[in-house]
Design an enzyme around this catalytic site. Structure first.
Site, PDB file in Angstrom:
ATOM      1  N   SER A  21       0.858  -1.193   0.000  1.00 15.07           N
ATOM      2  CA  SER A  21       0.000   0.000   0.000  1.00 15.07           C
ATOM      3  C   SER A  21       0.885   1.231   0.000  1.00 15.07           C
ATOM      4  O   SER A  21       2.050   1.182   0.393  1.00 15.07           O
ATOM      5  CB  SER A  21      -0.924  -0.009   1.209  1.00 15.07           C
ATOM      6  N   ASP A 139      10.354   7.419 -10.909  1.00 15.10           N
ATOM      7  CA  ASP A 139      10.342   6.866  -9.542  1.00 15.10           C
ATOM      8  C   ASP A 139      11.104   5.554  -9.503  1.00 15.10           C
ATOM      9  O   ASP A 139      10.708   4.593  -8.851  1.00 15.10           O
ATOM     10  CB  ASP A 139       8.894   6.665  -9.044  1.00 15.10           C
TER      11      ASP A 139
END
Ligand SMILES: Cc1ccc2c(c1)c1c3c(c(C)cc1n2CCCN)C(=O)NC3=O
Length: 278
Positions: A21, A139
């Site tokens: 998450s 990223d």
């Protein structure tokens, strides 16, 4: 505006355990009811209106979907389906079972140069493909580089998580200060225009970590890390790099270059003698 499937994702997929998450929402294992195949479902909370601060802008999710649909490559995770409800978009993604490169390194402390080269070749093939389509990831870090399985001697590498990725239009200038401090390039910190070269800096940092287990710019906190990046205060610590070839150090030095236009491109890295010996 992209239209995603309005059907209820649970009519087609059984929702399983949480795999991870983040700020975006959750990634969960999902089982396709019709075939029994297991996928990764990325559940993204969408902002209900312009005023709400919770969740992602729908436009940013559309961008991630558009980019995933544009980059079909063996070293990039594939997107199978997209569902949308009133407050959530669910991306059905290829499940990559071998875990993060991050954990692989952690278990081994550092890799042999031959192992690092095998991983980097695949990462650079996937990245070179993205860059050839004017898409940058923005990223790149060991957590977003996954292994297809834990058992084969040379597992297949998959780049994941295109939440910060960007498709450059011709002549477009793009700035963003997002990313993870340890891996971001000087131009990100200085809020200067970004491009595919920004990913190449991250590859330099990742290579340094693969070979030594050390992170070249990491400080005691984010501010110190960012200062170290701008000051370019990194070296090849004798204790951890005593057995590292000069070719490997040359590869890193040609990526950790402050001026983005002087960094090796993904294509050039695949021709570097450390990666592609003569
Ligand atoms: C077995 C496993 C375990 C954790 C996973 C995943 C798979 C995974 C996956 C993806 C994403 C975006 C995140 C994921 N995470 C969260 C952590 C990623 N750094 C994905 O796109 N496919 C995955 O299998």
């Amino acid at each position: 505006m992209a239209v995603f499937k309005p059907e209820n994702v649970e009519d087609f997929y059984e929702i399983g355990e949480v795999l991870g998450s983040g700020h975006f929402g959750q990634v969960r294992q999902v089982r396709e009811r019709a075939s029994g195949t297991i996928w990764a479902g990325k559940f993204l909370k969408i902002r209900k209106n312009a005023c709400s601060r919770l969740g992602l802008e729908r436009s940013s999710v559309e961008r991630e979907v558009e980019i995933l649909q544009a980059v079909q490559h063996p070293n990039i995770v594939t997107l199978k389906d997209v569902f949308e409800s009133r407050s959530e978009v669910v991306l059905i993604l290829e499940l990559v079972n071998g875990g993060e490169l991050f954990d692989f390194i952690a278990e081994k402390e550092s890799l042999l140069e031959s192992e690092a080269i095998e991983f980097l070749k695949q990462i650079l093939e996937g990245l070179g493909f993205m860059h050839s389509k004017n898409i940058a990831h923005f990223d790149l870090k060991p957590e977003n580089i996954m292994l297809s399985d834990k058992v084969s001697p040379n597992p297949n590498i998959k780049l994941i998580d295109f939440g910060l990725a960007h498709l450059f239009l011709p002549g477009e200038e793009y700035r963003s200060t997002s990313g993870t401090p340890q891996y971001i390039a000087p131009e990100v910190i200085n809020n200067e225009p970004l491009g595919p070269a920004t990913d190449m800096w991250s590859i330099g940092v990742i290579t340094y970590i693969l070979l030594s287990g050390l992170s070249p710019f990491q400080g005691d906190n984010d501010e110190e890390t960012l200062r170290n990046i701008l000051a370019m205060t990194y070296d090849f610590d004798a204790q951890h790099f005593s057995m590292t070839s000069s070719m490997a150090k040359d590869f890193i030095q040609k990526l950790l270059v402050k001026n983005p236009s002087e960094r090796m491109t993904a294509e050039e890295t695949l021709l570097h003698p450390w990666i592609k010996p003569l």
